[in-house]
Design an enzyme around this catalytic site. Structure first.
Site, short mmCIF file in Angstrom:
data_model
loop_
_atom_site.label_atom_id
_atom_site.label_comp_id
_atom_site.label_asym_id
_atom_site.label_seq_id
_atom_site.Cartn_x
_atom_site.Cartn_y
_atom_site.Cartn_z
N ASP A 265 0.86 -1.19 0.00
CA ASP A 265 0.00 0.00 0.00
C ASP A 265 0.89 1.24 0.00
OD1 ASP A 265 -2.35 1.52 0.12
OD2 ASP A 265 -2.31 1.59 2.31
N LYS A 295 -2.15 3.66 -6.91
CA LYS A 295 -2.48 5.07 -6.70
C LYS A 295 -2.84 5.72 -8.03
CE LYS A 295 -1.30 4.18 -2.51
NZ LYS A 295 -2.31 3.93 -1.47
#
Length: 338
Positions: A265, A295
Site C-alpha cells: 500500500d 495510486k
C-alpha cells in the site's frame, strides 16, 4: 429494457459510467448525485445485465441497484403507502427469505422520512409477506433510493447489488488504539475478494509504515516481514512474529518462496509500485497471493490501471480489480502468482 442505479466513490462516477458505456451498447445515463450516483438504462433485461456484470465487473462501480418501480415523490404518507403496496405485490420474491432493507437519500431530496422510519415500515410489510427481516446476513435486499424528485425501488441479492451494504458503503468499527484507517482497506479487500488472511502463514508488507496493514496480519496470526525506511508504530514491536527491515523495498532480497502473501500500500507512482512488486515475485511461493493498491495520481486512471495490469500479468493472474469503498485516490488488485 431495464433501469439501474449505479454508485461509485465520490468523484469517480464518471469512470464507472465510462466502463459501463464500453460494456453496454445504447446505454443512457442520468446523474442523480453528482460524482457518485447515477441512473442508467440499457436495452437488455435484468438477467442479461447481471450476467454481463458478473462476467466483467467494472472497477469503479461500487453498487448496483435494480429499478423495478418508480414514483414521483409526494413528500407525505402516500410515499410510504406506495412502498408498502409494492412490497406486498413482491411477495413471490421475498417469501421465506431473510430480507434486508436499504434506504438512501440524495442531498436535497424532499422525501421526508428517515432511513430508520422507512425500514420500520418496510420490515413490517416484509413480515406480512412471510419474509424474515434481517440486516446482517440477508439473502435478498429491498433497496430504495430517493432522488430530488423520484423514488426508485428494486429487489435483488447482495451479490447482484455487488454489496450487502447500502450503496456499497462498507463500514468497520474503529478500534481503540488502531494505528491507521488504512487497516480498513485491507479488511475490505479480504471481504470483497473472499479471502481469509488467517489461512496464510508468512507475509511481506511493502511500504509498511506506520503499520496499519501489518497490524491486521499480525492479529490474524501471520509471521510478517515489514519493509519501510520509516518507523512502525511502537505497539507492533511487541509481536515476536514481526520482522522489521528499515530499508527501501528496492534494497532487500529474500530466499525464493519465502512468503505466501505479499501486500503493498505504498504511496508511490503506479509504475514504481509495479516494478517493486515484480522484483519481489521470486520471494512469493508458487500460487501465492498479492494484494496491492494502485495510486491513481493522473487524469487517466483507466489507462493507468490497464498499464499496471498488463505489466503485472507477466507474473500474476489478476483475480480481482476494484475500487473499494475505503480506497480514496486509488484502487485495489487481487493477484495470484502464476
Amino acid at each position: 429494457m431495464s433501469q439501474w442505479i449505479g454508485t461509485a466513490n465520490k468523484s469517480y462516477a464518471s469512470y464507472a459510467m465510462e466502463e459501463l458505456r464500453r460494456q453496454f451498447e445504447s446505454i443512457s445515463i442520468t446523474q442523480l448525485s453528482p460524482g457518485e450516483a447515477f441512473l442508467f438504462e440499457v436495452p437488455l433485461e435484468q438477467e442479461a445485465v447481471l450476467a454481463s456484470i458478473k462476467a466483467e465487473q467494472p472497477i469503479f462501480l461500487r453498487h448496483l441497484q435494480p429499478v423495478d418501480v418508480v414514483r414521483s415523490i409526494s413528500a407525505d404518507a402516500d410515499d410510504l403507502d406506495w412502498l408498502s403496496d409494492w412490497i406486498r405485490l413482491s411477495r413471490g420474491k421475498l417469501e421465506g427469505k431473510r430480507a434486508g432493507v436499504h434506504v438512501r437519500k440524495a442531498e436535497g431530496s424532499p422525501y421526508p422520512y428517515s432511513a430508520a422510519d422507512t425500514k420500520a415500515v418496510a420490515a413490517a410489510m416484509l413480515e406480512q409477506c412471510g419474509a424474515e427481516p434481517e440486516q446482517k446476513h440477508p439473502e435478498i435486499l429491498v433497496a430504495v433510493y430517493a432522488s430530488r424528485d423520484t423514488l426508485y425501488a428494486g429487489i435483488g441479492t447482495p451479490a447482484e447489488m455487488l454489496s450487502d451494504w447500502p450503496g456499497g458503503a462498507v463500514r468497520f468499527q474503529k478500534e481503540e488504539g488502531q494505528i491507521s484507517r488504512a487497516k480498513f482497506k485491507l479488511l475490505e479487500a479480504e471481504r470483497e475478494f473472499g479471502l481469509d488472511y488467517a489461512s496464510f502463514r508468512n507475509a511481506v508488507d511493502i511500504g509498511a509504515a506506520p503499520g496499519g496493514w501489518t497490524s491486521l496480519l499480525l492479529e490474524r496470526g501471520l509471521r510478517v516481514t515489514a519493509i519501510d525506511p520509516a518507523e512502525l508504530h511502537p505497539s507492533l514491536l511487541a509481536y515476536r512474529t514481526l520482522t522489521v527491515l528499515r530499508k527501501n523495498a528496492a534494497e532487500v532480497s529474500f530466499q525464493p518462496g519465502a512468503f505466501d502473501l505479499l501486500v503493498c500500500d505504498m504511496s508511490w507512482s503506479p509504475m514504481q509500485m509495479t516494478k517493486l512488486v515484480l522484483d519481489l515475485v521470486p520471494a512469493l511461493q508458487q500460487g501465492g497471493t498479492a494484494i496491492v493498491t494502485v495510486k491513481l495520481m493522473h487524469r487517466k486512471p483507466l489507462q493507468t490501471i490497464r498499464e499496471v495490469k498488463s505489466r503485472l500479468s507477466a507474473a500474476f493472474d489478476i483475480l480481482g480489480a476494484r475500487q473499494l469503498f475505503h480506497n480514496r485516490e486509488e484502487m485495489t488488485l487481487y493477484l495470484k502468482k502464476k
